[in-house]
Design a protein around this motif. Sequence first.
Motif, short mmCIF file in Angstrom:
data_model
loop_
_atom_site.label_atom_id
_atom_site.label_comp_id
_atom_site.label_asym_id
_atom_site.label_seq_id
_atom_site.Cartn_x
_atom_site.Cartn_y
_atom_site.Cartn_z
N GLY A 129 0.79 -1.22 0.00
CA GLY A 129 0.00 0.00 0.00
C GLY A 129 0.82 1.27 0.00
N LYS A 130 2.03 1.20 -0.55
CA LYS A 130 2.92 2.36 -0.70
C LYS A 130 3.51 2.86 0.60
N THR A 131 3.37 2.10 1.68
CA THR A 131 3.93 2.52 2.96
C THR A 131 5.27 1.85 3.26
N THR A 132 5.71 1.01 2.35
CA THR A 132 7.00 0.35 2.48
C THR A 132 7.77 0.56 1.19
N VAL A 133 9.02 0.96 1.30
CA VAL A 133 9.86 1.17 0.13
C VAL A 133 11.23 0.55 0.34
N ALA A 134 11.87 0.23 -0.77
CA ALA A 134 13.21 -0.31 -0.72
C ALA A 134 14.10 0.46 -1.68
N LEU A 135 15.37 0.46 -1.40
CA LEU A 135 16.35 1.07 -2.29
C LEU A 135 17.42 0.04 -2.57
N GLN A 136 17.40 -0.49 -3.78
CA GLN A 136 18.41 -1.45 -4.19
C GLN A 136 19.58 -0.68 -4.75
N MET A 137 20.75 -0.86 -4.17
CA MET A 137 21.94 -0.13 -4.56
C MET A 137 22.97 -1.10 -5.12
N ASN A 138 23.29 -0.95 -6.39
CA ASN A 138 24.27 -1.80 -7.05
C ASN A 138 25.46 -0.98 -7.49
N SER A 139 26.56 -1.67 -7.79
CA SER A 139 27.78 -1.01 -8.25
C SER A 139 28.16 0.15 -7.36
N LEU A 140 28.17 -0.09 -6.07
CA LEU A 140 28.44 0.97 -5.11
C LEU A 140 29.85 1.54 -5.26
N LYS A 141 29.94 2.84 -5.05
CA LYS A 141 31.19 3.57 -5.15
C LYS A 141 31.52 4.20 -3.81
N PRO A 142 32.79 4.48 -3.55
CA PRO A 142 33.16 5.14 -2.28
C PRO A 142 32.38 6.43 -2.05
N GLU A 143 32.07 7.16 -3.11
CA GLU A 143 31.33 8.40 -2.97
C GLU A 143 29.88 8.20 -2.56
N ASP A 144 29.42 6.95 -2.53
CA ASP A 144 28.08 6.66 -2.04
C ASP A 144 28.05 6.57 -0.52
N THR A 145 29.21 6.60 0.10
CA THR A 145 29.29 6.53 1.56
C THR A 145 28.56 7.71 2.19
N ALA A 146 27.61 7.40 3.06
CA ALA A 146 26.80 8.44 3.69
C ALA A 146 25.82 7.82 4.67
N MET A 147 25.19 8.67 5.46
CA MET A 147 24.06 8.23 6.25
C MET A 147 22.84 8.37 5.35
N TYR A 148 22.10 7.29 5.20
CA TYR A 148 20.93 7.30 4.34
C TYR A 148 19.66 7.42 5.17
N TYR A 149 18.81 8.36 4.78
CA TYR A 149 17.57 8.62 5.49
C TYR A 149 16.36 8.36 4.61
N CYS A 150 15.35 7.78 5.20
CA CYS A 150 14.07 7.59 4.53
C CYS A 150 13.13 8.69 5.01
N ALA A 151 12.30 9.20 4.12
CA ALA A 151 11.37 10.25 4.46
C ALA A 151 10.00 9.98 3.86
N ALA A 152 8.97 10.55 4.48
CA ALA A 152 7.61 10.37 4.01
C ALA A 152 6.84 11.68 4.02
N ALA A 153 5.95 11.82 3.06
CA ALA A 153 5.03 12.95 2.98
C ALA A 153 3.65 12.34 2.79
N THR A 154 2.71 12.69 3.63
CA THR A 154 1.40 12.07 3.55
C THR A 154 0.28 13.09 3.75
N SER A 155 -0.81 12.91 3.02
CA SER A 155 -1.96 13.81 3.07
C SER A 155 -3.17 13.13 2.48
#
Length: 123
Positions: free
Chosen positions: A74-100
């Motif tokens: 029901g669009k309340t769960t999401v995934a992020l598949q990350m392939n071919s990762l690079k050193p510049e992808d290093t970071a804290m990853y945050y998920c966010a939501a907007a609902t109305s």
Amino acid sequence: QVQVEESGGDSVQAGGSLRLSCAASGYISRSICMGWFRQAPGKERERVAVIDSDGSIIYADSVKGRFTISKANGKTTVALQMNSLKPEDTAMYYCAAATSWFPQKLPCDFRYWGQGTQVTVSS
């Protein structure tokens, strides 16, 4: 009122893959837009990928062809598949939501954020 929780971060070598997951819960309205953002030390937060209430998607140019955002439950769960990762992808990853009650369309106005999950890519 709305809780956002992400997971799946890890430390991997360049060229590896990771799959991040995120779930929104609580008092969620009829329509929801969800997205992934990341922030590295000394850098500003940047948008990685977003999927809106109609299923439309946008990606940052830096991850196109490598990352894929998808939805479920029901669009309340999401995934992020990350392939071919690079050193510049290093970071804290945050998920966010907007609902109305009204449709949430790209680029979306995010109000609810997760605590983050760390992704580290070694060179």
